[in-house]
Write an enzyme that holds these catalytic residues in place. Sequence first.
Site, PDB file in Angstrom:
ATOM      1  N   THR A  13      66.637 -43.289  72.741  1.00 51.65           N
ATOM      2  CA  THR A  13      65.376 -44.005  72.974  1.00 51.65           C
ATOM      3  C   THR A  13      65.408 -44.815  74.261  1.00 51.65           C
ATOM      4  O   THR A  13      64.382 -45.025  74.897  1.00 51.65           O
ATOM      5  CB  THR A  13      65.103 -44.926  71.761  1.00 51.65           C
ATOM      6  N   SER A  60      70.054 -38.846  69.531  1.00 47.06           N
ATOM      7  CA  SER A  60      71.431 -38.934  69.011  1.00 47.06           C
ATOM      8  C   SER A  60      71.617 -38.230  67.673  1.00 47.06           C
ATOM      9  O   SER A  60      72.747 -38.005  67.246  1.00 47.06           O
ATOM     10  CB  SER A  60      71.908 -40.381  68.940  1.00 47.06           C
ATOM     11  N   THR A  93      70.216 -44.752  69.199  1.00 47.49           N
ATOM     12  CA  THR A  93      70.723 -45.749  68.247  1.00 47.49           C
ATOM     13  C   THR A  93      71.038 -45.172  66.863  1.00 47.49           C
ATOM     14  O   THR A  93      71.773 -45.783  66.096  1.00 47.49           O
ATOM     15  CB  THR A  93      69.720 -46.919  68.070  1.00 47.49           C
ATOM     16  N   ASP A  94      70.463 -43.976  66.563  1.00 44.07           N
ATOM     17  CA  ASP A  94      70.623 -43.472  65.192  1.00 44.07           C
ATOM     18  C   ASP A  94      72.082 -43.161  64.828  1.00 44.07           C
ATOM     19  O   ASP A  94      72.484 -43.371  63.681  1.00 44.07           O
ATOM     20  CB  ASP A  94      69.770 -42.208  64.983  1.00 44.07           C
TER      21      ASP A  94
HETATM   22  N1  ASP Z   1      66.107 -41.147  67.534  1.00 44.14           N
HETATM   23  C1  ASP Z   1      66.629 -41.972  68.593  1.00 44.14           C
HETATM   24  C2  ASP Z   1      68.056 -41.551  68.869  1.00 44.14           C
HETATM   25  O1  ASP Z   1      68.920 -41.881  68.108  1.00 44.14           O
HETATM   26  C3  ASP Z   1      66.544 -43.391  68.199  1.00 44.14           C
HETATM   27  C4  ASP Z   1      67.043 -44.388  69.223  1.00 44.14           C
HETATM   28  O2  ASP Z   1      67.712 -44.104  70.188  1.00 44.14           O
HETATM   29  O3  ASP Z   1      66.719 -45.591  69.013  1.00 44.14           O
HETATM   30  O4  ASP Z   1      68.307 -40.895  69.843  1.00 44.14           O
END
Ligand code: ASP
Length: 330
Positions: A13, A60, A93-94
Amino acid sequence: MKKNIVIIGTGGTIAGKASCSTETLCYTAAMVSINNLIQEVPEIQSIANVTGEQLSQVDSGDMTCELWLTLVKRINEILATSDVDGIVITHGTDTLEETAYLLHLVIKSEKPVVLVGAMRPFSAMSADGPMNLYKAVTLAASNAAIGKGVLVSLNNTINCGREVTKTNTLLQDSFQSPDIGYLGYLQGSEPHFYRLPARKHTINSGFDVTKLTELPQVEIIYGYLNSSPLLAEAAVAAGAKGIVYAGLGNGSMSKDVRDALSILAKQGIVIVRSTRVASGIVTRNGAVDDDLYNFVASDTLSPQKARILLMLALTKTNNSNEIQRMFWDY
Ligand code: ASP
């Protein structure tokens, strides 16, 4: 003298784009290149000499063990050179907490390695990515971060790769270390540490994946009321060498599940009992007699972190007593 920091971009993200600046939830991750991200934060060049390297451009959720091995090799390669002082990795973040723990266990350097992400996409009004990136570079360029293992920094906090977890699907203070707490805070451009990682990591870790082309298959099975052994048996039939059971409470499970896992353990499959509860210890021989069933207790590791340690442990042995010792050490 300014330090030399390499920022490795993997997507997420922090590099995401939505259709307008007020949209923070519906967007596409991994759209903006690492060099564009760096250009958007010119302030970081006053902290360190920063260069970017794009390793992948993925949400991710699409991070794989294959990509992990490429990332580990590249980090070890970069940190072995005398002209780089630290690394920052931008990551979705995932699964950020999983990559952080893996790197914490296999990077062979005392130089700072900091993972960073963002809860709002790059295109959002008040995006958190640029400030998070600035702070992550500050941390990676600090002497204070040397020898502290792999760190995770979002929202002005400093977390240990072993402890950190995503606790909220939306909020900017999502990243927490629920059991042990933050290692510290970033105040202005100064990292302030208040505690140290006690478990083995980086140069004191016995794990080395640099020569591996794959990691042993370990699956996580989730526990719930009236759960059946079906999924654990299916995982093993599909090739799993280890199972992490995300148990109830202190790693508890129904009699049916326990009996089925015990049969799998007798076949040489390593069974780790973790918990679906967000914090706390899974006690050896507590809710389940691990000595009797030949199970391993996960200590404070969440199921997703226990899976990583078990994968690495299985590169060395499938003896459950030795693996239990690793769960105390790491
Ligand atoms: N779906 C995103 C990821 O993990 C969420 C994020 O980065 O906050 O790539």
